[in-house]
Design an enzyme around this catalytic site. Structure first.
Site, mmCIF file in Angstrom:
data_model
loop_
_atom_site.group_PDB
_atom_site.id
_atom_site.type_symbol
_atom_site.label_atom_id
_atom_site.label_comp_id
_atom_site.label_asym_id
_atom_site.label_seq_id
_atom_site.Cartn_x
_atom_site.Cartn_y
_atom_site.Cartn_z
ATOM 1 N N GLY A 133 -21.042 28.273 30.042
ATOM 2 C CA GLY A 133 -20.027 29.301 29.887
ATOM 3 C C GLY A 133 -18.717 28.870 30.506
ATOM 4 N N GLY A 162 -18.825 29.972 36.106
ATOM 5 C CA GLY A 162 -19.559 28.893 36.748
ATOM 6 C C GLY A 162 -19.289 28.821 38.235
ATOM 7 N N GLU A 182 -22.606 23.630 32.352
ATOM 8 C CA GLU A 182 -21.711 23.109 31.318
ATOM 9 C C GLU A 182 -20.638 24.164 31.101
ATOM 10 O OE1 GLU A 182 -21.445 21.276 26.794
ATOM 11 O OE2 GLU A 182 -23.409 21.729 27.641
ATOM 12 N N CYS A 234 -16.899 24.629 23.369
ATOM 13 C CA CYS A 234 -16.424 24.066 24.638
ATOM 14 C C CYS A 234 -15.925 22.639 24.485
ATOM 15 C CB CYS A 234 -17.514 24.154 25.703
ATOM 16 S SG CYS A 234 -19.083 23.414 25.211
#
Length: 499
Positions: A241, A246, A263, A297
């Site tokens: 996310g 994070g 990630e 991403c």
């Protein structure tokens, strides 16, 4: 822009799901539901339970029992591999169903969803082989009296939090590797795209995965997700996310010092040299930002192009954007579907407005597309972008591309590295020395030369800098979910310390 609705694929009523704990579907009962509307059509498609922290505790306890009694963690790897191979076969059989629910909840084109599900079959098949290839090491250099072994052991109960942009693909880039290592799982999908995570529970149960080894608890990130990161009986957390969330995972995980796999975000460069095949590069650049409507991403959102060809290349990318088929996600011809949530749609449009306000030149796109329902944004290209602009620095997570020219290879590398992120990058050049020099010096976990968004489960995924910790996929992805133990074995009779 084509828009050919395929309403016959829309459900007449939303499908109601339970959640999944200890090998059984648990009905919502008195729990409230999230009702998800298709972002491409505005029609209710799924109802997902809003689980409680107590539900999470039950799921973690089930995963703990399954891990500790060895029903999965201590069986031979060939048996784990067999379950993963059967799961691959079932996914292949149910591929069309899974792709449909992925599209209905996410808004991605059905053709893209089908390709992703097909890729997930391959991931499970690869992970089955990786389960059997996992091994330790031996040290025969400690002298005649001492022999050393290094073993890899499954880390335990893994909490898995997945995002809404690739609900099934990202799930399958983690789950088979976690299982291959011998761990058990409690998964928390995004509340807006939970269907395929729950369908995978059915797949794994049919494949023979023992009860308790894969559990799914649905709910919001602020409640279930936060509780999972703080949970004292979760040994490792895998989160995919935003970098901001994070960071909160890092803070929450300190309670029991759980291991983290993260990630996170990216602001990924696509570097184009004048000696590239510019037609190939233009197509690749358009794909790199248009795929999954830029909600990816590893999207290539910064176009760093050699100044001598910058204007001509802008025109080539603009021509590609003009031919991209934006429209109904259920139309097989669609290439760019709907923006997944209203909030994300607003975020993208806000960044487009910021780009204009900060002085960037709007080359094409920039507008909301009106098909009568759903959220759609035209692929957007900005020129005259400087490094201090928001559109050059922030992860927009939408089909917005910023052009930044360069004159020398050193300048291209400097611009590429001028970001807090380091998830992915691409370079386009027919000069292999130049391409490899850039690949070695740009700080990114994944790198593509004369292609983008390519690859398979053999190579690891992950980022540098604020794009995350650890690696998923490949043999590295299995090792990520293990602990290393050193074993020292003394041979012969001990020399006495006390005589």
């Amino acid at each position: 822009m084509d828009h050919q609705p395929a309403h016959f694929l829309l459900p007449s009523d939303p499908r109601t799901f339970g959640f999944f704990v200890d090998g059984k579907i648990v009905e919502a009962g008195a729990r409230p539901y999230f009702e998800r509307h298709s972002p491409g059509h505005g029609v209710a498609v799924t109802r997902i339970p809003k689980c409680t922290k107590e539900d999470l505790d039950l799921a973690v306890a089930a995963a703990r029992r399954a891990f500790e009694d060895g029903r999965w963690s201590r069986i031979p790897s060939v048996e784990r591999a067999s379950v993963l191979l059967r799961a691959a076969q079932i996914i292949r059989r149910r591929a069309e169903e899974i792709a449909l629910w992925e599209t209905l909840e996410n808004g991605k084109p059905i053709s893209q969803a089908r390709a992703e599900i097909d890729g997930c079959v391959g991931i499970f098949e690869y992970a089955a082989g990786a389960a059997r290839a996992l091994h330790g090491d031996a040290f025969n250099n400690l002298g005649d009296r001492l022999f050393g072994l290094v073993t890899r052991e499954p880390i335990g109960v893994v909490g898995l939090i997945t995002p809404w942009n690739f609900p099934f693909l990202i799930l399958c880039e983690r789950v088979p590797f976690i299982l291959a290592a011998g761990c058990t799982i409690v998964a928390k999908p995004s509340e807006v795209t939970s269907a395929t995570t729950l369908i995978l529970a059915e797949v794994l149960a049919e494949a023979g995965l023992p009860a308790g080894c894969y559990n799914v608890v649905t709910g919001s990130g602020s409640t279930i997700g936060q509780a999972m990161t703080e949970h004292m009986d979760v040994d490792m957390l895998s989160f995919t996310g935003s970098t901001s969330v994070g960071r909160r995972c890092v803070q929450a995980a300190t309670g029991n010092f759980k291991k983290l796999g993260l990630e996170l975000g990216g602001k990924n460069p696509q570097i184009v040299f004048a000696d590239a095949d510019l037609e190939d590069a233009a197509d690749g650049v358009a794909f790199g930002i248009g795929f999954n409507t830029g909600q990816c991403c590893v999207s290539g959102s910064r176009l760093i192009v050699e100044r001598s060809v910058a204007r001509a290349f802008e025109e080539m990318v603009t021509a590609k954007f003009a031919k991209v088929k934006v429209g109904d996600p259920l139309d097989p011809a669609t290439q760019v579907g709907a923006i997944t949530t209203a909030a994300q749609n607003e975020t993208i449009m806000t960044y487009i407005a910021k780009g204009r306000a900060e002085g960037a030149r709007l080359v094409c796109g920039g507008e909301q597309l009106d098909f009568g329902h759903g959220h759609y944004i035209a692929p957007t290209l900005f020129g005259d972008v400087s490094a201090d602009m928001a559109i050059a620095r922030d992860e927009i997570f939408g089909p917005v591309l910023s052009v930044m020219p360069f004159d020398t290879i050193e300048e291209a590398i400097a611009i590429a590295n001028d970001t807090v992120y380091g998830l992915a990058a691409s370079v386009w050049s027919k000069n292999i020395d130049k391409a490899l020099t850039v690949a070695r010096r740009v700080r990114a976990g994944r790198f593509w030369i004369n292609t983008t968004l390519a690859g398979g489960p053999e190579l690891p995924l992950g980022g540098f800098k604020q794009s995350g910790w650890g690696r998923e996929a490949g043999i590295y992805g299995v090792e990520e979910y293990t602990q290393i133990k050193s074993v020292h074995i003394e041979l012969g009779k001990r020399e006495p310390w006390v005589s």
